[in-house]
Design a protein around this motif. Structure first.
Motif, PDB file in Angstrom:
ATOM      1  N   ALA A 204       0.759  -1.192  -0.020  1.00 46.66           N
ATOM      2  CA  ALA A 204      -0.068  -0.054  -0.023  1.00 46.66           C
ATOM      3  C   ALA A 204       0.898   1.350   0.085  1.00 46.66           C
ATOM      4  O   ALA A 204       0.402   2.425  -0.505  1.00 46.66           O
ATOM      5  CB  ALA A 204      -0.761   0.090   1.163  1.00 46.66           C
ATOM      6  N   PHE A 205       2.177   1.101   0.462  1.00 45.85           N
ATOM      7  CA  PHE A 205       3.205   2.318   0.711  1.00 45.85           C
ATOM      8  C   PHE A 205       4.089   2.245  -0.608  1.00 45.85           C
ATOM      9  O   PHE A 205       4.724   3.549  -0.624  1.00 45.85           O
ATOM     10  CB  PHE A 205       3.712   2.387   1.915  1.00 45.85           C
ATOM     11  CG  PHE A 205       2.869   2.395   3.082  1.00 45.85           C
ATOM     12  CD1 PHE A 205       2.081   3.610   3.373  1.00 45.85           C
ATOM     13  CD2 PHE A 205       2.770   1.342   3.897  1.00 45.85           C
ATOM     14  CE1 PHE A 205       1.161   3.727   4.425  1.00 45.85           C
ATOM     15  CE2 PHE A 205       1.879   1.432   5.060  1.00 45.85           C
ATOM     16  CZ  PHE A 205       1.064   2.771   5.297  1.00 45.85           C
ATOM     17  N   ARG A 206       3.965   1.236  -1.463  1.00 48.06           N
ATOM     18  CA  ARG A 206       5.117   1.224  -2.226  1.00 48.06           C
ATOM     19  C   ARG A 206       5.507   2.385  -3.388  1.00 48.06           C
ATOM     20  O   ARG A 206       6.455   2.818  -3.366  1.00 48.06           O
ATOM     21  CB  ARG A 206       4.953  -0.066  -3.198  1.00 48.06           C
ATOM     22  CG  ARG A 206       6.122  -0.435  -4.073  1.00 48.06           C
ATOM     23  CD  ARG A 206       6.064  -1.652  -4.656  1.00 48.06           C
ATOM     24  NE  ARG A 206       7.047  -2.090  -5.292  1.00 48.06           N
ATOM     25  CZ  ARG A 206       7.544  -1.533  -6.695  1.00 48.06           C
ATOM     26  NH1 ARG A 206       7.093  -0.565  -7.071  1.00 48.06           N
ATOM     27  NH2 ARG A 206       8.847  -2.072  -7.219  1.00 48.06           N
ATOM     28  N   ASP A 207       4.212   2.561  -4.034  1.00 50.23           N
ATOM     29  CA  ASP A 207       4.277   3.647  -5.233  1.00 50.23           C
ATOM     30  C   ASP A 207       4.496   4.979  -4.464  1.00 50.23           C
ATOM     31  O   ASP A 207       5.169   5.861  -4.985  1.00 50.23           O
ATOM     32  CB  ASP A 207       2.975   3.788  -5.843  1.00 50.23           C
ATOM     33  CG  ASP A 207       2.731   2.554  -6.709  1.00 50.23           C
ATOM     34  OD1 ASP A 207       3.619   1.996  -7.245  1.00 50.23           O
ATOM     35  OD2 ASP A 207       1.706   2.278  -7.116  1.00 50.23           O
ATOM     36  N   HIS A 208       4.008   5.262  -3.215  1.00 46.07           N
ATOM     37  CA  HIS A 208       4.273   6.530  -2.413  1.00 46.07           C
ATOM     38  C   HIS A 208       5.756   6.611  -2.083  1.00 46.07           C
ATOM     39  O   HIS A 208       6.393   7.577  -2.260  1.00 46.07           O
ATOM     40  CB  HIS A 208       3.342   6.502  -1.069  1.00 46.07           C
ATOM     41  CG  HIS A 208       3.642   7.595  -0.112  1.00 46.07           C
ATOM     42  ND1 HIS A 208       3.550   8.987  -0.563  1.00 46.07           N
ATOM     43  CD2 HIS A 208       4.325   7.561   1.012  1.00 46.07           C
ATOM     44  CE1 HIS A 208       3.743   9.823   0.553  1.00 46.07           C
ATOM     45  NE2 HIS A 208       4.247   8.913   1.500  1.00 46.07           N
TER      46      HIS A 208
END
Length: 224
Positions: A204-208
């Motif tokens: 869930a935080f990867r792209d961010h």
């Protein structure tokens, strides 16, 4: 310990695979694969050559035949691990891109590699515990220093020539910043999660996180 004879080498290499003969390169690669996992999981001191032998269906004697001793086995594990990321960096085709976009691409490559190769991060952490004593003995690893910076040096030079990038930062500075972010995210995953209740490798935080790294680098490089 005496080296095994050619017949012994052949017998060990082909053990358990009567349908085909494993060549020496394949045998070495299999040993290195397992050794990398064992060293990453248990550290240099905790890893055992006999365990590596048992898990590769070879013998401790054969491992010493190929790698001389445990220290040299670890050196070659490190050499292969570093060669993978250096090869990816050298083959990255960004010379046609705007310098800022090229920096984003290079940062993203390191981000992706470290996330998908957590054993690499653990191996580097283990070698730092040992004060880089194994890397210091490796000519191959010392020769990888310049390739690690070649692409980055060209990107920064183009950025300075076009007036986009500041001129008081060198390739090693930027390499350090990229590595710091990418290594920390993987190496400190568990302690960070225990303290802050956030798994840095949560998809869930990867792209961010990937975008955050690139934005920070570009913002710094373009600030006067």
């Amino acid at each position: 310990m005496a080296a095994p004879s050619p017949d012994e080498v052949s017998n060990v290499v082909t053990k358990g695979t009567p349908e085909r003969i494993r060549d020496a390169d394949r045998t070495r690669a299999e040993i290195l694969d397992m050794a990398a996992r064992e060293f990453a999981e248990k550290g240099f001191d905790g890893a055992r050559v006999d365990e590596i032998a048992a898990k590769t269906r070879t013998t401790k004697r054969m491992i010493y035949y190929y790698f001389t001793n445990k220290d040299q086995l670890f050196v070659e594990v490190l050499e292969r691990a570093y060669t993978v990321i250096r090869s990816l960096e050298q083959n990255l085709d960004v010379d046609h891109l705007d310098p800022a976009e090229a920096i984003r691409q290079l940062a993203g490559l390191t981000f992706d590699h470290h996330e998908s190769h957590p054993d690499f991060v653990r191996l580097v952490s283990i070698e730092n515990i040992h004060r880089a004593e194994h890397i210091a003995r490796s000519n191959a690893l010392s020769n990888l220093a310049n390739p690690a910076l070649d692409v980055l040096t060209r990107i920064l030079a183009r950025g300075r020539e076009t007036g986009q990038f500041r001129d008081d930062v060198d390739a090693l500075d930027v390499h350090m910043a990229i590595s710091a972010f990418c290594v920390f995210r993987t190496a400190n995953r568990h302690t960070f999660n225990a303290i802050f209740d956030r798994d840095m490798l949560d998809p869930a935080f990867r792209d961010h996180h990937r975008r955050m790294l690139a934005d920070m680098l570009v913002s710094y490089l373009t600030t006067r």
